[in-house]
Design an enzyme around this catalytic site. Structure first.
Site, PDB file in Angstrom:
ATOM      1  N   GLY A  11       8.761  -3.772  -4.552  1.00  0.00           N
ATOM      2  CA  GLY A  11       8.357  -4.889  -3.401  1.00  0.00           C
ATOM      3  C   GLY A  11       8.996  -6.085  -4.420  1.00  0.00           C
ATOM      4  CG  ASN A  12       8.316 -11.050  -4.572  1.00  0.00           C
ATOM      5  OD1 ASN A  12       9.528 -11.478  -4.310  1.00  0.00           O
ATOM      6  ND2 ASN A  12       7.640 -11.860  -5.296  1.00  0.00           N
ATOM      7  N   GLY A  19       9.225  -6.058  -8.225  1.00  0.00           N
ATOM      8  CA  GLY A  19       9.993  -4.935  -8.589  1.00  0.00           C
ATOM      9  C   GLY A  19      11.297  -5.069  -8.316  1.00  0.00           C
ATOM     10  N   GLY A  47       7.441   0.795  -7.845  1.00  0.00           N
ATOM     11  CA  GLY A  47       7.308  -0.283  -6.971  1.00  0.00           C
ATOM     12  C   GLY A  47       8.428  -1.300  -6.838  1.00  0.00           C
ATOM     13  CE  LYS A  73      -5.544 -13.520  -7.944  1.00  0.00           C
ATOM     14  NZ  LYS A  73      -4.213 -13.711  -8.965  1.00  0.00           N
TER      15      LYS A  73
HETATM   16  P1  NAD Z   1       4.480  -6.238  -3.002  1.00  0.00           P
HETATM   17  O1  NAD Z   1       3.419  -5.843  -1.995  1.00  0.00           O
HETATM   18  O2  NAD Z   1       5.747  -7.071  -2.670  1.00  0.00           O
HETATM   19  O3  NAD Z   1       5.181  -4.710  -3.556  1.00  0.00           O
HETATM   20  C1  NAD Z   1       4.478  -3.800  -4.132  1.00  0.00           C
HETATM   21  C2  NAD Z   1       5.481  -2.634  -3.852  1.00  0.00           C
HETATM   22  O4  NAD Z   1       4.613  -1.438  -4.460  1.00  0.00           O
HETATM   23  C3  NAD Z   1       5.643  -2.189  -2.342  1.00  0.00           C
HETATM   24  O5  NAD Z   1       7.265  -1.927  -2.377  1.00  0.00           O
HETATM   25  C4  NAD Z   1       5.022  -0.798  -2.164  1.00  0.00           C
HETATM   26  O6  NAD Z   1       5.926   0.067  -1.458  1.00  0.00           O
HETATM   27  C5  NAD Z   1       4.732  -0.354  -3.748  1.00  0.00           C
HETATM   28  N1  NAD Z   1       3.651   0.675  -3.839  1.00  0.00           N
HETATM   29  C6  NAD Z   1       2.446   0.562  -3.403  1.00  0.00           C
HETATM   30  N2  NAD Z   1       1.922   1.645  -3.833  1.00  0.00           N
HETATM   31  C7  NAD Z   1       2.787   2.267  -4.611  1.00  0.00           C
HETATM   32  C8  NAD Z   1       2.770   3.394  -5.617  1.00  0.00           C
HETATM   33  N3  NAD Z   1       1.556   4.315  -5.567  1.00  0.00           N
HETATM   34  N4  NAD Z   1       3.708   3.994  -6.265  1.00  0.00           N
HETATM   35  C9  NAD Z   1       4.878   3.147  -6.143  1.00  0.00           C
HETATM   36  N5  NAD Z   1       4.953   2.029  -5.410  1.00  0.00           N
HETATM   37  C10 NAD Z   1       3.849   1.479  -4.643  1.00  0.00           C
HETATM   38  O7  NAD Z   1       3.813  -6.871  -4.111  1.00  0.00           O
HETATM   39  P2  NAD Z   1       4.433  -7.942  -5.376  1.00  0.00           P
HETATM   40  O8  NAD Z   1       4.457  -9.216  -4.971  1.00  0.00           O
HETATM   41  O9  NAD Z   1       5.823  -7.181  -5.647  1.00  0.00           O
HETATM   42  O10 NAD Z   1       3.525  -7.390  -6.554  1.00  0.00           O
HETATM   43  C11 NAD Z   1       3.434  -6.312  -7.208  1.00  0.00           C
HETATM   44  C12 NAD Z   1       2.332  -6.483  -8.193  1.00  0.00           C
HETATM   45  O11 NAD Z   1       2.676  -7.399  -9.192  1.00  0.00           O
HETATM   46  C13 NAD Z   1       0.925  -6.495  -7.902  1.00  0.00           C
HETATM   47  O12 NAD Z   1       0.023  -5.901  -8.727  1.00  0.00           O
HETATM   48  C14 NAD Z   1       0.611  -7.925  -8.043  1.00  0.00           C
HETATM   49  O13 NAD Z   1      -0.990  -8.324  -8.200  1.00  0.00           O
HETATM   50  C15 NAD Z   1       1.536  -8.078  -9.348  1.00  0.00           C
HETATM   51  N6  NAD Z   1       1.983  -9.706  -9.611  1.00  0.00           N
HETATM   52  C16 NAD Z   1       2.718 -10.279  -8.672  1.00  0.00           C
HETATM   53  C17 NAD Z   1       3.027 -11.655  -8.923  1.00  0.00           C
HETATM   54  C18 NAD Z   1       3.908 -12.403  -7.762  1.00  0.00           C
HETATM   55  O14 NAD Z   1       4.394 -13.140  -8.081  1.00  0.00           O
HETATM   56  N7  NAD Z   1       4.368 -11.581  -6.542  1.00  0.00           N
HETATM   57  C19 NAD Z   1       2.679 -12.269 -10.002  1.00  0.00           C
HETATM   58  C20 NAD Z   1       1.849 -11.403 -10.953  1.00  0.00           C
HETATM   59  C21 NAD Z   1       1.509 -10.326 -10.598  1.00  0.00           C
END
Ligand code: NAD
Length: 409
Positions: free
Chosen positions: A210-211, A213, A208, A96
């Site tokens: 984001g990407n 969710g 959540g 990482k």
């Molecule tokens: P992102 O930044 O696109 O989305 C995160 C979302 O969470 C945002 O919409 C934000 O508004 C929301 N959020 C933040 N705080 C919040 C809260 N307290 N309650 C509810 N919603 C809240 O990030 P992502 O890429 O979707 O990643 C989400 C999680 O998944 C992270 O923990 C990341 O480490 C993990 N993850 C992502 C990937 C990937 O491929 N993107 C892979 C493995 C793990």
């Protein structure tokens, strides 16, 4: 997070009957690279790459640009990467990286300088067969494209296999953007099948969007026919009014600002807004945690009513939360399997680069499904056989594989 990861590994290790020496081997970090990046604007930023374990293959794991990045966080996440790649049977290790910086404070030129400087320092320690970084928080394909260009300029490598998460025109893979959400949808679909339940008769709440969710929600709706009754973002929860007494659902098709998780776009007369954390307490069948780490903790774990939780974020339930939920029989589909879709498609991207091929999205999705279905079945069977929660089953299987590859080396 480092303590949670350590405790869970020690617990699963004890269950497996591992010696302290074997547990220490699993926790041992191979290399830590810590350095400063000085930008032309005069600012200095701490940068990290932690290479945890490569007994199963090259180190693999994301890079994040975030003000709260520190060595302990990067260490914990590198250990989780080794466990994740082992849990889903990928021939990869774990690593990482990160830089302690808020990238929104930088101009595009400064962001490019930061990305290139990161590689300028690390290039002797990474590469297609050594350590293959990928995007994590606040890193997009443009940043990865700059990093690959810098790596290739310095080393002469032309394979594009030094990083994953590239843009499609620069060696990226179809299906990468949706991979983590899609993988999570496959994991919950497979678990429900094994448990004899029908997703189309179940209510889902997603913390959540984001990407990860948002892709999960759309695919759960279209491919599993799941009934999505609540979603939340960093501000609030949106829930279908009186959802246990009617058949209404929330469709993310209407979410225009999906990338920003702005759920205001979904407001209509069938839904209402509640507090941000109200989503955790709703009486739904499945709660999906797709926001941040440590959102279910000692103070709120008792309030969670959903009998099934899918961990899509990394470490969204801390150790106290895990103990409380497990004691009341909540099933937790663990992060190291549930959110492995991203690293699986990263591996598929790397294979395409190595072979000089480009696969269709259908081909990529099919291979992703094979890995996710197999891993979900394995932890389900192992958990049942040993009467342990799925999280411990996933860790135990991953740890066994790490120790086997150590012996084989
Ligand atoms: P992102 O930044 O696109 O989305 C995160 C979302 O969470 C945002 O919409 C934000 O508004 C929301 N959020 C933040 N705080 C919040 C809260 N307290 N309650 C509810 N919603 C809240 O990030 P992502 O890429 O979707 O990643 C989400 C999680 O998944 C992270 O923990 C990341 O480490 C993990 N993850 C992502 C990937 C990937 O491929 N993107 C892979 C493995 C793990």
């Amino acid at each position: 997070m480092i303590l949670t990861a350590k405790h869970l590994i020690e617990k699963a290790g004890k269950h497996l009957g591992l010696s302290q020496q074997e547990i220490d081997y699993i926790l041992k970090i191979d290399h830590e690279h810590v350095f400063d990046i000085v930008l032309d604007n005069g600012s200095t930023h701490k940068a990290y790459r932690v290479q945890h374990n490569n007994s199963r293959g090259p180190y693999k794991g994301g890079i994040r640009f975030h003000p709260q990045v520190d060595l302990n966080e990067v260490r914990a996440l590198s250990i989780l990467m080794s466990l994740k790649t082992a849990a889903v049977g990928l021939p990869l290790g774990g690593g990482k990286g990160g830089v302690a910086i808020d990238p929104r404070s930088l101009s595009e030129t400064e962001l490019e300088q930061l990305s290139r400087a990161y590689v300028g320092h690390l290039h002797p320690h990474i590469g297609p067969d050594t350590d293959i970084p990928a995007p994590d928080v606040n890193i997009n394909s443009q940043i990865i494209d700059w990093m690959v260009d810098e790596y290739e300029t310095i080393t002469g490598d032309k394979s594009k296999a030094s990083f994953t998460g590239k843009s499609i025109g620069k060696g990226g893979s179809f299906g990468r953007e949706a991979a983590t959400g899609r993988g999570g949808m496959i994991a919950i679909g497979e678990y429900l099948k094994l448990a004899g339940k029908n997703p189309s008769e179940m209510t889902f709440a997603i913390q959540g969007v984001g990407n990860v969710g948002a892709f999960f929600t759309k695919l759960a709706e279209t491919e599993l026919r799941a009934r999505i009754v609540a979603v939340s973002d960093s501000q609030r929860t949106l829930v279908v009014k009186d959802f246990s007494n009617n058949k209404d659902f929330i469709s993310l098709e209407g979410l225009k600002n999906r990338r920003k998780g702005l759920i205001d776009d979904l407001a209509n007369s069938h839904v209402e807004f509640l507090d941000r954390d109200a989503i955790l307490e709703l009486p739904v069948d499945v709660l999906v945690l797709a926001a941040l780490g440590d959102t279910v903790v000692k103070g709120n774990a008792n309030m969670v009513k959903a009998p099934i939780i899918l961990e899509l974020a990394n470490g969204p339930i801390d150790e106290d939360g895990f103990d409380t939920l497990t004691a009341k029989g909540t099933v937790i589909i663990p992060d190291i399997v549930a959110n492995a879709g991203g690293v699986i498609v990263s591996h598929l991207e790397w294979l395409q680069n190595k072979a000089g091929e480009s696969w269709s999205e259908e081909q990529v999705n099919e291979k992703l499904a094979e890995y996710m279905v197999a891993a979900t079945r394995e932890i389900y069977e192992y958990g049942k056989e040993h009467n342990i929660p799925l999280k411990q089953a996933a860790l135990a299987l991953a740890m066994k594989r790490l120790l086997e590859s150590k012996k084989a080396k």
